[in-house]
Design an enzyme around this catalytic site. Structure first.
Site, PDB file in Angstrom:
ATOM      1  CD  GLU A  56      -3.064  -0.268   0.016  1.00 33.11           C
ATOM      2  OE1 GLU A  56      -3.093   0.100  -1.179  1.00 33.11           O
ATOM      3  OE2 GLU A  56      -3.645  -1.265   0.433  1.00 33.11           O
ATOM      4  CG  HIS A  57      -0.244   5.013   0.458  1.00 38.17           C
ATOM      5  ND1 HIS A  57      -0.541   6.165  -0.230  1.00 38.17           N
ATOM      6  CD2 HIS A  57      -1.360   4.683   1.149  1.00 38.17           C
ATOM      7  CE1 HIS A  57      -1.778   6.538   0.066  1.00 38.17           C
ATOM      8  NE2 HIS A  57      -2.298   5.648   0.890  1.00 38.17           N
TER       9      HIS A  57
ATOM     10  CG  ASP B 116       0.528   2.836  -6.679  1.00 35.33           C
ATOM     11  OD1 ASP B 116       0.757   3.688  -5.792  1.00 35.33           O
ATOM     12  OD2 ASP B 116      -0.553   2.782  -7.312  1.00 35.33           O
TER      13      ASP B 116
ATOM     14  N   GLY C 278     -12.873   3.249  -1.726  1.00 35.15           N
ATOM     15  CA  GLY C 278     -11.492   2.778  -1.812  1.00 35.15           C
ATOM     16  C   GLY C 278     -11.364   1.461  -2.549  1.00 35.15           C
TER      17      GLY C 278
ATOM     18  CB  SER D  78     -10.258   0.717  -7.886  1.00 32.51           C
ATOM     19  OG  SER D  78      -9.068   0.888  -7.204  1.00 32.51           O
ATOM     20  CB  SER D  79     -15.878   3.228  -7.842  1.00 27.98           C
ATOM     21  OG  SER D  79     -15.405   4.409  -7.215  1.00 27.98           O
TER      22      SER D  79
ATOM     23  CG  ASP E 190      -6.194   1.938  -7.715  1.00 28.71           C
ATOM     24  OD1 ASP E 190      -5.550   1.133  -7.012  1.00 28.71           O
ATOM     25  OD2 ASP E 190      -6.562   3.058  -7.315  1.00 28.71           O
TER      26      ASP E 190
END
Ligand code: GLA
Length: 392
Positions: free
Chosen positions: A35-36, A38, A131, A133-134, A179
């Protein structure tokens, strides 16, 4: 056809007076770990969820004039018209959801694609702002559709990059590439180990039918364009400047620790999160591939602690959800997932214990916060694809 496709199909016929002839689907994602990192060239391990965006469409013949796309969202019950001519600015003040679509259209026009006039209806089961990734699923479904309607060949990784650019330039979120890559590249029953520097992937099998992934939405609103996400990116850039490395992927924990004074406490913590999280992600992929589930659980716990204490992107509600889940029998691991500041947690759990875990977590969360959480279980699902090309 899924219920969702059937619904979009019916709305299309009612609005546009003819049947759609092509449909594209693209999933949301949940990140198991990584997480955090990429946007620091790190490794991530997401999977597609079963919730997805579906867009049904049909070309429209126009006599003269400039081609436009007429796009309807079932979620917002709104229709917008977007120009399909190179360099035409999207109409001012278009609704937020359609900006992602305008960004995707602009990306194809920049590549020299010729897009004929078309009508489309967008429907999604990915919760908005949770959260999951819509927005990436919306962009990727649109890109998959436009590639088909325009007859424009494009590599999957190029689709992800085009959609990331749409998010940067049209939605104002300086996101990494995780995402959009997850929505494009994931395959059923696998997690996606993605190298965010080279964009090389390993599809890691998740073939344990006795385990499910439980996603719990804290129902705390998550908005990544409010500046906090960009602030974390800026912190990482400051760290790379001080450490004199091209990205935090190139820094070791020993180097970060040796530069503690030069970095200052906050930037030191941000950098420590990134370098340790990159290592945890590779360890987690190996643990998963080799059936070492206890180790995976420990890595997920360490990831959450690092995001909470060093990266400061968790919140009390997410911490409580993780604590409640981790205490339940049958839970392999739990952590916050996605950008943070609210949104969801991800819990890996034995399938036959999932209902008991859900009940206990929901009860504890209500007692602790006065809020209800929303929950669903999912298996790793398929990435973007055309789902229907039918005749009237
Ligand atoms: C958001 C961004 C991603 C990634 C995650 C945090 O989902 O869109 O690029 O940075 O946050 O891992």
């Amino acid at each position: 056809m899924t219920d969702q496709q059937r619904q979009a199909d019916a709305v299309f016929r009612e609005l546009f007076g003819r049947p759609p002839v092509v449909a594209a689907a693209a999933p949301g994602r949940v990140n198991l770990i990584g997480e955090h990192v990429d946007y620091c060239d790190g490794f991530v391990l997401p999977m597609a969820i079963e919730q997805e965006t579906v867009i049904v469409a049909a070309p429209r013949s126009v006599a003269g004039g400039e081609p436009v796309a007429r796009l309807h969202s079932t979620a917002f019950a709104e229709t917008v018209e977007l120009p399909l001519t190179p360099n035409a600015a999207p109409p001012a003040g278009i609704p937020g959801w359609s900006r992602y679509l305008a960004g995707v259209i602009a990306g194809f026009l920049d590549r020299g694609a010729t897009i004929p006039a078309f009508d489309a209806v967008v429907a999604s089961t990915v919760p908005i702002g949770g959260g999951l990734s819509s927005s990436a699923s919306l962009e990727v479904a649109m890109a998959t559709l436009v590639a088909a309607v325009a007859g424009h060949a494009i590599e999957p990784v190029e689709v992800a990059l085009l959609c990331q650019r749409a998010e940067h330039e049209f939605a104002g979120v300086p996101c990494g590439v995780m995402d959009q890559c997850a929505s494009v590249l994931c395959i059923r029953d696998h997690l996606l180990l993605l190298d965010c520097r080279s964009l090389a992937v390993v599809q890691v099998p998740f073939q344990r039918p006795d385990m499910v992934v439980l996603v719990t939405n804290s129902n705390v609103r998550h908005a990544l364009n409010d500046g906090s996400y960009a602030a974390r990116r800026a912190d990482c850039q400051r760290a790379t400047a001080i450490l004199d490395v091209p990205s935090l992927r190139e820094a070791t924990l020993a180097e970060v620790e040796a530069s503690r004074d030069a970095l200052g406490d906050t930037i030191f913590r941000r950098a420590r999160h990134v370098v340790t999280e990159i290592a945890r992600t590779l360890d987690a992929a190996a643990a998963m591939a080799c059936d070492r589930w206890d180790e995976l659980g420990e890595l997920m716990a360490a990831s959450h602690a690092s995001l909470r204490d060093d990266y400061a992107v968790s919140c009390p509600e997410l911490d409580l959800l993780v604590e409640l889940a981790a205490a339940q029998p049958g839970v392999i691991g739990a952590r916050m997932t996605g950008g943070g500041f609210g949104g969801c947690t991800v819990t890996l759990v034995e399938a036959d214990r999932a209902d008991a875990v859900k009940a206990a977590v929901a009860r504890g969360y209500r007692q602790g916060t006065g809020r209800d959480c929303a929950m669903f279980t999912t298996r790793p699902a398929a990435g973007a694809r055309l789902v229907q090309v039918s005749l009237p």
